[in-house]
Design an enzyme around this catalytic site. Structure first.
Site, mmCIF file in Angstrom:
data_model
loop_
_atom_site.group_PDB
_atom_site.id
_atom_site.type_symbol
_atom_site.label_atom_id
_atom_site.label_comp_id
_atom_site.label_asym_id
_atom_site.label_seq_id
_atom_site.Cartn_x
_atom_site.Cartn_y
_atom_site.Cartn_z
ATOM 1 N N SER A 138 0.835 -1.213 0.000
ATOM 2 C CA SER A 138 0.000 0.000 0.000
ATOM 3 C C SER A 138 0.862 1.253 0.000
ATOM 4 O O SER A 138 1.651 1.455 0.913
ATOM 5 C CB SER A 138 -0.902 0.006 1.244
ATOM 6 O OG SER A 138 -0.156 -0.304 2.409
ATOM 7 N N LYS A 191 10.736 -6.990 4.046
ATOM 8 C CA LYS A 191 10.578 -6.495 2.666
ATOM 9 C C LYS A 191 11.234 -5.137 2.486
ATOM 10 O O LYS A 191 11.700 -4.804 1.385
ATOM 11 C CB LYS A 191 9.102 -6.460 2.280
ATOM 12 C CG LYS A 191 8.209 -5.581 3.149
ATOM 13 C CD LYS A 191 8.053 -4.171 2.613
ATOM 14 C CE LYS A 191 7.181 -3.324 3.519
ATOM 15 N NZ LYS A 191 6.973 -1.963 2.998
#
Length: 345
Positions: A138, A191
């Protein structure tokens, strides 16, 4: 619903805008002048310019506590990991479900071997809090523009997942639920580190003439290999910490990794690109002007992996690069010169 969002940065503002289209939302800023400016201008010109506030969004300033949020149906903590402990402490005694949006590890505290994931911080500060994490691929700008997005709410408390789904699920936002907050948080932290590595490779690919002497010229093949092996690293660490392996095939694993490592709006990817241009870590972060969690949690990721006997060569290279002990070109060379092995061994 009555919802409080604690933190008026870009992501907190975007989430507040999303929820305020259907609910009554109060966005808490750190400083009075910032809150007043947002209330007057009906936008967050400092962190999310161009995104107008819905009618249901109001602003306040300060560190919201249990008394202020007692009438709410949900509290959303939208600060960097570094600020989570203080926000949780202020909520001690609150019966309201809480979700945090931060991704990464807290910096190691004095005497500690490494930093903690958000739910581990909560266990130290307010172990009785009914809480969870909201994560996934997002970018704030896209959420504010109502571009389709999917997230995952993870908590051992079903009430938290239900509240998060009710608050955010809609036409342009899909919210899934999970009980594996360990896996979701490991994915959200690692990540960022892998996105720095990907930014370095992509930055080097734009400088191929300079790399001829190093006999390595990374391109899109290298990026695909890095992301795939990075996902394997993330999964190994998560499983060793007790996470469900399948979590890393979902939104907070593969989904968030792909977005953060390849998206032009990614702060951590941008750090990698700047490192490839020759900037050191401090200069890259200053140039960015925002928090890049991967810079701050890379060493903790590596320390926890090593304590568990988990091999994370990409993370190890990122840490060495951030510490200035290897160059960007040496990073690429080290990743490619590893011995052959079974892919799943």
């Amino acid at each position: 619903m009555q919802i409080a969002v604690l933190g008026a940065g870009a992501w907190g503002t975007a989430v507040a805008i999303q929820m305020a289209r259907h609910h009554e939302v109060t966005l808490w800023a750190r400083h009075e002048d910032h809150a007043a400016a947002m209330q007057l201008q009906r936008t967050n010109a400092r962190y999310l310019p161009g995104a107008d506030f819905p009618e249901g969004l109001q602003t306040r300033a300060g560190l919201a506590g249990a008394v202020e949020v007692a009438a709410c149906d949900l509290v959303v903590i939208a600060c960097p990991v570094a600020g989570l402990r203080a926000q949780l402490t202020a909520l001690r005694g609150s019966p309201v479900p809480v979700v945090w949006l931060c991704k990464g590890f807290e910096q190691a505290r004095p005497g500690a071997l490494w930093g903690l994931l958000p739910h581990e911080v909560m266990a130290e500060v307010v172990p009785d809090l009914v809480a969870g994490v909201l994560s996934g691929p997002s970018f704030a700008q896209e959420v504010a523009r109502r571009q389709p997005t999917a997230l995952v709410a993870a908590s051992p408390h079903e009430a938290v997942c239900r509240a998060a789904v009710r608050a955010m699920h809609g036409r342009d936002m899909r919210v899934y639920s999970s009980r594996d907050w360990m896996g979701v948080e490991v994915g959200g932290a690692v990540k960022n580190v892998l996105a720095i590595a990907t930014g370095v490779l992509d930055g080097l690919a734009a400088q191929q003439a300079q790399l001829a002497s190093a006999r390595i010229m990374p391109g899109q093949n290298a990026r695909a290999a890095l992301l795939t092996r990075g996902l394997a690293e993330m999964t190994r660490l998560g499983v060793a910490l007790g996470a469900d392996e399948t979590t890393f095939m979902g939104l907070s694993g593969m989904g968030d990794l792909v977005l953060t490592a390849t998206g032009d709006l990614s702060r951590n990817r941008r750090v990698g690109l700047l490192l490839a241009q020759g900037l050191d870590a401090d200069a890259a972060v200053r140039s960015l002007g925002h928090v890049a969690e991967g810079v701050y949690c890379a060493r903790t990721v590596l320390a926890r992996a090593e304590s568990l006997g988990v091999d994370m060569p990409i993370t190890r290279c990122v840490v060495a690069l951030l510490d200035g002990s290897i160059s960007p070109v040496e990073t690429a060379v080290m990743l490619m010169e590893r011995d052959a092995r079974s892919e799943h061994g």
